[in-house]
Motif scaffolding. Structure first.
Motif, PDB file in Angstrom:
ATOM      1  N   ARG A  49       0.811  -1.137   0.010  1.00 55.29           N
ATOM      2  CA  ARG A  49       0.126  -0.090   0.070  1.00 55.29           C
ATOM      3  C   ARG A  49       1.012   1.365  -0.032  1.00 55.29           C
ATOM      4  NH1 ARG A  49      -3.505  -1.994   4.827  1.00 55.29           N
ATOM      5  NH2 ARG A  49      -1.428  -3.154   5.225  1.00 55.29           N
ATOM      6  N   CYS A  50       2.100   1.246   0.450  1.00 49.69           N
ATOM      7  CA  CYS A  50       2.650   2.415   0.539  1.00 49.69           C
ATOM      8  C   CYS A  50       4.115   2.389  -0.519  1.00 49.69           C
ATOM      9  CB  CYS A  50       3.735   2.517   1.811  1.00 49.69           C
ATOM     10  SG  CYS A  50       2.892   2.053   3.087  1.00 49.69           S
ATOM     11  N   TYR A  51       4.799   0.930  -0.540  1.00 51.54           N
ATOM     12  CA  TYR A  51       5.795   0.816  -1.515  1.00 51.54           C
ATOM     13  C   TYR A  51       6.737   2.011  -1.900  1.00 51.54           C
ATOM     14  CZ  TYR A  51       7.928  -2.000  -5.096  1.00 51.54           C
ATOM     15  OH  TYR A  51       8.616  -2.672  -5.915  1.00 51.54           O
ATOM     16  N   PHE A  52       7.270   2.614  -0.874  1.00 52.59           N
ATOM     17  CA  PHE A  52       8.478   3.590  -1.178  1.00 52.59           C
ATOM     18  C   PHE A  52       9.563   2.905  -1.533  1.00 52.59           C
ATOM     19  CE2 PHE A  52       5.376   5.636   1.366  1.00 52.59           C
ATOM     20  CZ  PHE A  52       4.997   6.906   0.682  1.00 52.59           C
ATOM     21  N   ASP A  53       9.864   3.012  -2.684  1.00 47.57           N
ATOM     22  CA  ASP A  53      11.043   1.898  -3.321  1.00 47.57           C
ATOM     23  C   ASP A  53      12.446   3.057  -3.583  1.00 47.57           C
ATOM     24  OD1 ASP A  53       9.548   3.423  -5.279  1.00 47.57           O
ATOM     25  OD2 ASP A  53       9.777   1.724  -6.710  1.00 47.57           O
ATOM     26  N   MET A  54      12.179   4.454  -3.598  1.00 45.62           N
ATOM     27  CA  MET A  54      13.447   5.139  -3.663  1.00 45.62           C
ATOM     28  C   MET A  54      13.641   6.049  -2.297  1.00 45.62           C
ATOM     29  SD  MET A  54      14.341   7.557  -6.745  1.00 45.62           S
ATOM     30  CE  MET A  54      14.826   6.434  -8.091  1.00 45.62           C
ATOM     31  N   LEU A  55      14.691   6.088  -2.004  1.00 45.33           N
ATOM     32  CA  LEU A  55      15.265   6.863  -0.874  1.00 45.33           C
ATOM     33  C   LEU A  55      15.898   8.202  -1.799  1.00 45.33           C
ATOM     34  CD1 LEU A  55      15.944   7.657   2.174  1.00 45.33           C
ATOM     35  CD2 LEU A  55      17.975   6.716   1.680  1.00 45.33           C
ATOM     36  N   SER A  56      15.274   9.239  -1.738  1.00 39.89           N
ATOM     37  CA  SER A  56      15.753  10.354  -2.505  1.00 39.89           C
ATOM     38  C   SER A  56      17.131  10.907  -1.867  1.00 39.89           C
ATOM     39  CB  SER A  56      14.601  11.568  -2.885  1.00 39.89           C
ATOM     40  OG  SER A  56      13.824  11.009  -3.776  1.00 39.89           O
ATOM     41  N   ASN A  68      20.008  21.570  21.681  1.00 43.72           N
ATOM     42  CA  ASN A  68      20.737  20.082  22.044  1.00 43.72           C
ATOM     43  C   ASN A  68      20.134  19.010  21.247  1.00 43.72           C
ATOM     44  OD1 ASN A  68      22.606  18.955  23.034  1.00 43.72           O
ATOM     45  ND2 ASN A  68      21.621  18.542  25.224  1.00 43.72           N
ATOM     46  N   GLN A  69      19.959  19.237  19.898  1.00 43.06           N
ATOM     47  CA  GLN A  69      19.335  17.940  19.237  1.00 43.06           C
ATOM     48  C   GLN A  69      19.984  17.828  17.680  1.00 43.06           C
ATOM     49  OE1 GLN A  69      15.024  18.477  18.663  1.00 43.06           O
ATOM     50  NE2 GLN A  69      14.644  16.849  20.022  1.00 43.06           N
ATOM     51  N   MET A  70      19.829  16.903  17.263  1.00 41.61           N
ATOM     52  CA  MET A  70      19.996  16.741  15.868  1.00 41.61           C
ATOM     53  C   MET A  70      18.929  15.930  15.390  1.00 41.61           C
ATOM     54  SD  MET A  70      23.919  15.875  15.101  1.00 41.61           S
ATOM     55  CE  MET A  70      25.223  16.780  15.400  1.00 41.61           C
ATOM     56  N   GLU A  71      18.754  16.154  13.594  1.00 36.35           N
ATOM     57  CA  GLU A  71      17.737  15.471  12.971  1.00 36.35           C
ATOM     58  C   GLU A  71      18.360  14.821  11.895  1.00 36.35           C
ATOM     59  OE1 GLU A  71      14.746  18.289  12.181  1.00 36.35           O
ATOM     60  OE2 GLU A  71      14.035  18.121  14.057  1.00 36.35           O
ATOM     61  N   VAL A  72      17.606  13.488  11.512  1.00 42.12           N
ATOM     62  CA  VAL A  72      18.076  12.878  10.394  1.00 42.12           C
ATOM     63  C   VAL A  72      16.572  13.014   9.649  1.00 42.12           C
ATOM     64  CG1 VAL A  72      18.944  10.876   9.182  1.00 42.12           C
ATOM     65  CG2 VAL A  72      19.935  11.665  11.265  1.00 42.12           C
ATOM     66  N   ILE A  73      16.664  13.417   8.222  1.00 42.13           N
ATOM     67  CA  ILE A  73      15.499  13.509   7.667  1.00 42.13           C
ATOM     68  C   ILE A  73      15.559  12.546   6.274  1.00 42.13           C
ATOM     69  CG2 ILE A  73      13.868  14.966   6.407  1.00 42.13           C
ATOM     70  CD1 ILE A  73      15.189  17.239   8.195  1.00 42.13           C
ATOM     71  N   TYR A  74      14.617  11.653   6.085  1.00 44.30           N
ATOM     72  CA  TYR A  74      14.759  10.682   5.083  1.00 44.30           C
ATOM     73  C   TYR A  74      13.554  11.197   4.106  1.00 44.30           C
ATOM     74  CZ  TYR A  74      17.340   7.781   8.385  1.00 44.30           C
ATOM     75  OH  TYR A  74      18.062   7.380   9.535  1.00 44.30           O
ATOM     76  N   HIS A  75      13.986  11.352   2.937  1.00 43.62           N
ATOM     77  CA  HIS A  75      13.044  11.963   1.693  1.00 43.62           C
ATOM     78  C   HIS A  75      12.639  10.587   0.977  1.00 43.62           C
ATOM     79  CE1 HIS A  75      12.363  16.196   2.509  1.00 43.62           C
ATOM     80  NE2 HIS A  75      13.815  16.112   2.862  1.00 43.62           N
ATOM     81  N   LEU A  76      11.511  10.122   1.228  1.00 41.42           N
ATOM     82  CA  LEU A  76      11.067   8.573   0.312  1.00 41.42           C
ATOM     83  C   LEU A  76      10.201   9.222  -0.632  1.00 41.42           C
ATOM     84  CD1 LEU A  76      10.235   6.496   3.407  1.00 41.42           C
ATOM     85  CD2 LEU A  76      12.405   6.729   2.335  1.00 41.42           C
ATOM     86  N   ARG A 106      19.868   0.690  -0.753  1.00 37.05           N
ATOM     87  CA  ARG A 106      21.341   0.481  -0.952  1.00 37.05           C
ATOM     88  C   ARG A 106      22.078   1.987  -0.851  1.00 37.05           C
ATOM     89  NH1 ARG A 106      23.643  -4.136  -2.418  1.00 37.05           N
ATOM     90  NH2 ARG A 106      25.912  -3.249  -1.788  1.00 37.05           N
ATOM     91  N   THR A 107      21.228   2.926  -1.597  1.00 39.83           N
ATOM     92  CA  THR A 107      21.684   4.308  -1.766  1.00 39.83           C
ATOM     93  C   THR A 107      21.966   4.999  -0.471  1.00 39.83           C
ATOM     94  OG1 THR A 107      21.176   6.163  -2.748  1.00 39.83           O
ATOM     95  CG2 THR A 107      19.402   5.123  -1.731  1.00 39.83           C
ATOM     96  N   ALA A 108      21.528   4.620   0.656  1.00 42.38           N
ATOM     97  CA  ALA A 108      21.770   5.147   1.808  1.00 42.38           C
ATOM     98  C   ALA A 108      23.096   5.077   2.238  1.00 42.38           C
ATOM     99  CB  ALA A 108      20.673   4.535   2.979  1.00 42.38           C
ATOM    100  N   ASP A 109      23.703   3.886   1.879  1.00 37.38           N
ATOM    101  CA  ASP A 109      25.178   3.728   2.255  1.00 37.38           C
ATOM    102  C   ASP A 109      25.917   4.853   2.284  1.00 37.38           C
ATOM    103  OD1 ASP A 109      27.913   2.806   2.378  1.00 37.38           O
ATOM    104  OD2 ASP A 109      27.702   0.923   1.318  1.00 37.38           O
TER     105      ASP A 109
END
Lengths: 160, 404
Positions: A49-56, A68-76, A106-109
């Motif tokens: 139902r989602c199928y996010f196949d690419m990590l932009s 005092n914070q860091m963020e990691v943002i994933y754009h799918l 694998r692109t996240a590597d």
């Protein structure tokens, strides 16, 4: 699928998951607790139902000393469904550790290596977490807000 | 007495860029070869650490960062509109496309996207497509040069010279333009540009056919590139590969169509995909062929833009290309991710605005070449060394963008 529908789908399918929607974000962003990130990502990648196949894009953000914070943002990005969302995790600044997603996309590597290089966020389970853009013996992580460049690098003055 | 700048020490290279493989973890008969950073086929400054077994490449480890300027750190210390010259220097083969993506992102953050006059949008698309052709020409020409074809390189460089002159005429620079501004353009098109551009397009069409005959359908070229470096579609998507490389793997995915930004929805063009005509779908030949066909599509787009610029959106005496340029760029506090189709793939910009200053709190560029290069170790297992040169060339790398 609207972002709200996606949010309710995630909360229905993954038990005891609390998502908060980030205001003022394009595309719509959900803040996910750090310890549940892997489950959410696997679900987003695998479920039909989602199928996010690419990590932009994978971005690390340093919010500075006060927050005092860091963020990691994933754009799918989902190619067949034509959807885009962002997933945000918040980390502490002293010891930023987050689980890797490089076994899903694998692109996240390389993206994670770059984030480690420039911000010092460590990714647990990453196969090969080395610096990628800066030399191995460089001191500090330039994109941190309190970064001070070293004075000399191999006898060369760093400040121009 | 001037002080010595660099104190040489034999351990320096090992400390700063250590090899991933060493004598301990090699099998019998294997050896490590460094290809680059000076090797001409690495398109700038890319170092490949290759573990070879005779003529067969077992493993490739790319080392990058030789051209790293930390663009993102620079961008955090200056206003949005002053970042544009730095954006030019990322993918220096297609600076207009970079500027277009960046300017579009900042305009959407400010919410002035709808106020931009149509003429400006058409001019933007026109110069971006001209630059796309120039970028693909460099890609095809240098690719031929890597494999050993000399003449096509001279031919495309000759034609690219005309493109460069057209772009120089618009804004005074040949490579780093700073022409597309946030909210408008630096100048309107020079008087007579449309006629000259039409003339050039008519000159270019037969030249594209010549190039196709000379290089793309040349039997020697086909022997060197068909069935080499095959990239299956699922692997390409998983690696985040975009642009001509993804399309060569057989997926019809173009952000100009998918997102429909700027005036692309009003224009009529096709999206070429690789079909495996002479080999397997997704091999090096397909990638080059897709770039070649994209040049033709860009010519189509340019013709339509010129028709519009001569027709409905004619030059008027009172037209001010800087009419909507904001005096102070201060977006509301927000996260914003914008993406656009560069000649090499999806160029994304992520902005974090804090709402208080006119400088981005965080600006991240999602560079397409960086991601496209990450698939190289996967493509080049158990190939010949000479095929590795062909594979690296087919990725169309611009190291300015890989290292940013």
């Amino acid at each position: 699928m609207t972002p709200q529908a996606l949010k309710s789908l995630l909360e229905a399918e993954i038990s005891e998951l609390v998502l908060t929607e980030r205001e003022q974000s394009t595309p719509v962003a959900f803040v996910v607790p750090v310890d549940r990130l892997k489950e959410v990502m696997i679900f987003l990648h695998q479920d039909s139902r989602c199928y996010f196949d690419m990590l932009s894009c994978l971005t690390g953000v340093d919010l500075g000393k006060e927050a005092n914070q860091m963020e990691v943002i994933y754009h799918l990005n989902s190619i067949p469904k034509g959807m885009s969302i962002a997933v945000v995790v918040q980390l502490e600044r002293e010891n930023p550790v987050v689980v890797t997603v490089s076994d899903i996309w694998r692109t996240a590597d390389w993206h994670e290596r770059e984030t480690y290089d420039l911000l010092g966020i460590r990714f647990e389970g990453h196969p090969d977490l080395r610096r990628i853009l800066l030399p191995n013996d460089w001191e500090g992580h330039p994109l941190r807000k309190d970064y001070k460049e070293q004075e000399y690098y191999h006898g060369m003055k760093v400040e121009y | 007495m001037k002080e010595v700048q660099y104190q040489y020490h034999p351990d320096h290279l090992q400390n700063s860029e250590p090899l991933k493989y060493s004598a301990e973890n090699l099998n019998r008969g294997e050896m490590i070869i460094n290809m680059g950073p000076q090797h001409p086929s690495t398109h700038g400054v890319l170092r490949l650490e290759i573990v070879t077994d005779g003529e067969i490449v077992r493993e490739v480890v790319p080392h990058l960062g030789y051209l790293h300027r930390c663009f993102e750190k620079h961008a955090e210390s200056m206003p949005y509109n002053q970042v544009i010259p730095f954006v030019d220097r990322m993918d220096y083969m297609a600076a207009m496309n970079n500027e277009h993506a960046y300017a579009m992102g900042v305009e959407r953050m400010l919410g002035i996207e709808g106020d931009i006059p149509k003429r400006i949008e058409y001019i933007r698309v026109l110069v971006a497509e001209l630059n796309r052709i120039a970028s693909h020409f460099v890609a095809i020409g240098t690719y031929g040069l890597d494999i050993g074809a000399m003449t096509p390189f001279f031919w495309v460089m000759r034609d690219r010279e005309h493109l460069m002159r057209l772009l120089e005429w618009t804004c005074g620079a040949r490579m780093l333009y700073n022409y597309i501004w946030v909210g408008g353009l630096f100048y309107d098109l020079p008087v007579g540009f449309e006629e000259k551009c039409t003339e050039f397009i008519n000159y270019l069409k037969p030249k594209l056919d010549n190039l196709q005959d000379l290089l793309i359908s040349n039997q020697i070229f086909i022997d060197r590139t068909a069935n080499i470096g095959v990239l299956p579609m699922d692997l390409a998507i998983n690696y985040g590969v975009t642009g001509p490389m993804l399309r060569a793997s057989g997926l019809k995915y173009d952000l100009r169509r998918v997102d429909g930004y700027s005036v692309y929805p009003e224009l009529d063009f096709d999206i070429p995909i690789g079909t495996g005509e002479v080999g397997t779908t997704g091999d090096c030949w397909d990638r080059t062929w897709v770039r070649m066909q994209e040049c033709r599509e860009s010519v189509k787009i340019i013709e339509q833009c010129l028709k519009q610029l001569k027709g409905d959106h004619k030059r008027t005496r009172d037209f001010d290309p800087r009419a909507v340029v904001p005096k102070k760029i201060r977006p509301k506090a927000q996260d914003f991710y914008v993406r656009a189709e560069n000649p090499k793939g999806e160029l994304g910009f992520f902005f974090r605005a804090d709402g208080r200053s006119d400088q981005p709190f965080r600006c991240k560029a999602r560079a397409c070449s960086f991601v496209n290069l990450s698939v190289l170790p996967e493509l080049s297992r158990n190939v010949m060394i000479s095929d590795l040169v062909a594979i690296v060339g087919s990725l169309d790398l611009v190291m300015g963008e890989v290292d940013r």
